[in-house]
Each structure stands twice: as structure tokens, then as C-alpha cells.
Write a protein that holds these residues in place. Structure first.
Motif, mmCIF file in Angstrom:
data_model
loop_
_atom_site.group_PDB
_atom_site.id
_atom_site.type_symbol
_atom_site.label_atom_id
_atom_site.label_comp_id
_atom_site.label_asym_id
_atom_site.label_seq_id
_atom_site.Cartn_x
_atom_site.Cartn_y
_atom_site.Cartn_z
ATOM 1 N N ILE A 63 6.894 12.540 -9.508
ATOM 2 C CA ILE A 63 5.500 12.841 -9.454
ATOM 3 C C ILE A 63 4.605 11.822 -9.713
ATOM 4 O O ILE A 63 4.779 11.286 -10.549
ATOM 5 N N VAL A 64 4.057 11.423 -8.572
ATOM 6 C CA VAL A 64 2.952 10.318 -9.013
ATOM 7 C C VAL A 64 1.641 11.212 -9.615
ATOM 8 O O VAL A 64 1.216 12.045 -8.863
ATOM 9 N N VAL A 65 1.191 10.277 -10.601
ATOM 10 C CA VAL A 65 0.061 10.868 -11.274
ATOM 11 C C VAL A 65 -0.928 9.621 -11.674
ATOM 12 O O VAL A 65 -0.631 8.668 -11.220
ATOM 13 N N ASP A 66 -2.254 10.146 -11.971
ATOM 14 C CA ASP A 66 -3.143 8.997 -11.914
ATOM 15 C C ASP A 66 -3.450 8.706 -13.652
ATOM 16 O O ASP A 66 -4.122 7.700 -13.864
ATOM 17 N N PRO B 30 0.616 -1.208 -5.392
ATOM 18 C CA PRO B 30 -0.615 -0.693 -4.792
ATOM 19 C C PRO B 30 -1.303 0.395 -5.463
ATOM 20 O O PRO B 30 -0.306 1.366 -5.775
ATOM 21 N N ALA B 31 -2.556 0.619 -5.205
ATOM 22 C CA ALA B 31 -3.095 1.948 -5.716
ATOM 23 C C ALA B 31 -2.412 3.071 -4.962
ATOM 24 O O ALA B 31 -2.160 3.171 -3.928
ATOM 25 N N GLY C 39 4.159 -5.606 -3.776
ATOM 26 C CA GLY C 39 3.440 -6.058 -4.862
ATOM 27 C C GLY C 39 3.614 -4.553 -5.783
ATOM 28 O O GLY C 39 2.609 -4.424 -6.578
ATOM 29 N N VAL C 40 4.755 -3.976 -5.718
ATOM 30 C CA VAL C 40 4.428 -2.736 -6.781
ATOM 31 C C VAL C 40 4.638 -3.168 -8.359
ATOM 32 O O VAL C 40 5.288 -3.788 -8.520
ATOM 33 N N ARG C 41 3.600 -2.379 -8.715
ATOM 34 C CA ARG C 41 3.644 -2.345 -10.429
ATOM 35 C C ARG C 41 3.294 -1.092 -10.792
ATOM 36 O O ARG C 41 2.128 -0.625 -10.331
#
Length: 146
Positions: free
Chosen positions: A11-14, A74-75, A49-51
Motif C-alpha cells: 500500500i502506497v501512503v503519503d 518519483p512522487a 530514480g526510485v527512492r
């Protein structure tokens, strides 16, 4: 070759810290946290450029896992909208069995969770509800009553 197991749900979270606190309040435990970057990450997810930073959370029995990820680059896309309905295409929800649904709702509300509908009873077997958590994630809770 046969499938061995389902390893985790990503799950991607902010806000990773807030998401970890939310799922810890639910009863999950942090198994590990890590910074993810480099060519293996770029190749795996198909982005340049994944971080990112991840937290692997596990259920107390050790069988269920969530990988929470916050992308610094990336964002992340999307707005984590809290008004996406439960019938939206894609990942629908993550369900957890709990001992006390009312207590769980109270505890998760202190971390920003919102009840989507109402707590409903299915026959004399379960009490169920949907909650919206961090980044618009929909959780289902089920309390076995019979």
C-alpha cells in the motif's frame, strides 16, 4: 511449480509514520523498515530514480503482512482521496478479524479513521464494518459473534 503463499499486500501512503501508527493501533507489529533505492528498485517497479521508504507490518500470528511504502521519488500519483467509493475498480479493501469491533473503531478514530457506513450484523455470525484509514485505504473489520 506451485504457488507457495501470498507474501504481503503493498500500500502506497503519503505519510509512512502516520500509517505505521494507524496499523500498530490496529494490532499489527513492525517487522522491518528500510530505505529502498537503486537499480534493482527501478527495474522491479519499472520507474527511474526510485527512492522510497517501506515498513513491513505483520499480524500478531505472523501470517498476514502489509508493506507500507512512501515514495520520495518519483512522487506518488493520485491524491489519496477520501471519497473514493468501495466499488472503485482495483484493490477493494483489506479485512482484519478483531475481538471487539467497537473498541477497535474507537482506537482507530483517534488516528483519523472514519466509518464509511455503519456496523452491520450478518446473521448471528459476524459484526462487520468498513473504515477509511490513511491515504484513503479502506479497511474492513469483522468480529465473530457466533
Amino acid at each position: 511449480m506451485a504457488l507457495q503463499r501470498m507474501d504481503n499486500v503493498g500500500i502506497v501512503v503519503d505519510d509512512l509514520d502516520a500509517a505505521v501508527a494507524f496499523f500498530a493501533e490496529l494490532g499489527m507489529e513492525v517487522e522491518a523498515r528500510a530505505q529502498i533505492e537503486g537499480s534493482f528498485a527501478d527495474l522491479t517497479v519499472g520507474l527511474d530514480g526510485v527512492r522510497s521508504e517501506i515498513a513491513m507490518m505483520r499480524t500478531p500470528d505472523g501470517h498476514g503482512k502489509l508493506e507500507l511504502a512512501q515514495y520520495h521519488a518519483p512522487a506518488a500519483l493520485g491524491d489519496g482521496s477520501a471519497d473514493t467509493p468501495p466499488n472503485t475498480l482495483g484493490l477493494h479493501r483489506v479485512m482484519f478479524a478483531v475481538d471487539d469491533i467497537d473498541d477497535t473503531i474507537v482506537r482507530l478514530r483517534s488516528h483519523g479513521a472514519e466509518l464509511i457506513g455503519e456496523v452491520a450484523q450478518y446473521e448471528n455470525v459476524y459484526r462487520l464494518c468498513y473504515l477509511r484509514g490513511p491515504a484513503g485505504i479502506i479497511l474492513a473489520l469483522a468480529e465473530r459473534i457466533g
